[in-house]
Write an enzyme that holds these catalytic residues in place. Structure first.
Site, PDB file in Angstrom:
ATOM      1  N   ASP A   1       0.838  -1.193   0.000  1.00  4.73           N
ATOM      2  CA  ASP A   1       0.000   0.000   0.000  1.00  4.73           C
ATOM      3  C   ASP A   1       0.875   1.245   0.000  1.00  4.73           C
ATOM      4  O   ASP A   1       2.025   1.222   0.454  1.00  4.73           O
ATOM      5  CB  ASP A   1      -0.905   0.025   1.238  1.00  4.73           C
ATOM      6  CG  ASP A   1      -1.981  -1.045   1.193  1.00  4.73           C
ATOM      7  OD1 ASP A   1      -2.283  -1.535   0.086  1.00  4.73           O
ATOM      8  OD2 ASP A   1      -2.511  -1.387   2.264  1.00  4.73           O
ATOM      9  N   ARG A   2       0.330   2.333  -0.463  1.00  8.16           N
ATOM     10  CA  ARG A   2       1.064   3.594  -0.543  1.00  8.16           C
ATOM     11  C   ARG A   2       1.730   3.955   0.788  1.00  8.16           C
ATOM     12  O   ARG A   2       2.883   4.375   0.828  1.00  8.16           O
ATOM     13  CB  ARG A   2       0.095   4.716  -0.957  1.00  8.16           C
ATOM     14  CG  ARG A   2       0.722   6.088  -1.003  1.00  8.16           C
ATOM     15  CD  ARG A   2      -0.293   7.140  -1.396  1.00  8.16           C
ATOM     16  NE  ARG A   2       0.318   8.451  -1.499  1.00  8.16           N
ATOM     17  CZ  ARG A   2      -0.318   9.535  -1.900  1.00  8.16           C
ATOM     18  NH1 ARG A   2      -1.590   9.469  -2.240  1.00  8.16           N
ATOM     19  NH2 ARG A   2       0.307  10.688  -1.975  1.00  8.16           N
TER      20      ARG A   2
END
Length: 202
Positions: free
Chosen positions: A48-49
């Site tokens: 995830d970012r």
């Protein structure tokens, strides 16, 4: 790759550039595996970012196929470190609950769904910070569902520090700007030579 928090892995609406894929395409100068498709060349898995830590990308189609097969068979060794709100009474635990799309909010994942996929997350306490009501955990997922660790820990009453979506982080905690999750270790067999490789990101 030791991915920095805040770096998006592949281009998507709202992030057409400045992604890890853009950087890999530049670094590899046209020699990156194309099997992932135009938007995701070389990408075998993603973080995830907001998650930092170790990732692997494939430079050739043969490597991509070999690594993808290991991920599909859950033959990859992965360990994450995280901080959670709460002081578990036990030193380790296992969450075995199916994960699927949230029944009302399609942007979120949930264990409260009838159409979920089998998902297992193991956790172990590394340290308890009693005064802060926070614990540091080592986490080993056996499966790789979207937002799995965040969803499972929240469902176990151990919401991740800084997670405004599943952990309902507020105030100073929300200012962290991301869930406190780090991919600390990644182990797999070399897709061509077969030797075991182990990588760690402090």
């Amino acid at each position: 790759i030791d991915k920095a928090a805040g770096l998006v892995v592949h281009p998507a609406p709202g992030h057409p550039s400045g992604t890890l894929v853009n950087a890999l395409l530049h670094h590899c100068a046209g020699s990156l595996a194309g099997i992932g498709g135009v938007a995701r060349p070389g990408i075998v898995h993603r973080l995830d970012r907001g998650t930092s830590g170790v990732m692997v990308a494939a430079k050739t189609d043969a490597a991509h196929q070999g690594l993808s097969a290991q991920f599909a068979e859950h033959a990859i060794e992965r360990r994450y470190h995280t901080f959670v709100r709460g002081l578990p009474r036990v030193d380790e635990g296992r969450v075995d609950r199916a994960i699927g799309r949230h029944p009302r909010d399609r942007k979120r994942m949930s264990v409260e769904t009838k159409a979920g996929r089998p998902s297992i997350t193991n956790w172990r306490v590394l340290r308890r910070y009693a005064a802060a009501g926070v614990s540091e955990l080592a986490v080993r997922p056996e499966t790789g569902r979207t937002h799995q660790i965040r969803v499972h820990l929240a469902s176990a009453g151990l919401p991740m520090v800084g997670d405004v979506v599943y952990g309902r982080a507020r105030g100073k905690e929300a200012e962290l700007g991301r869930p406190a999750l780090h991919a600390a270790r990644l182990g797999f067999r070399h897709p061509i030579l077969g030797e075991w490789l182990d990588f760690e990101a402090p």
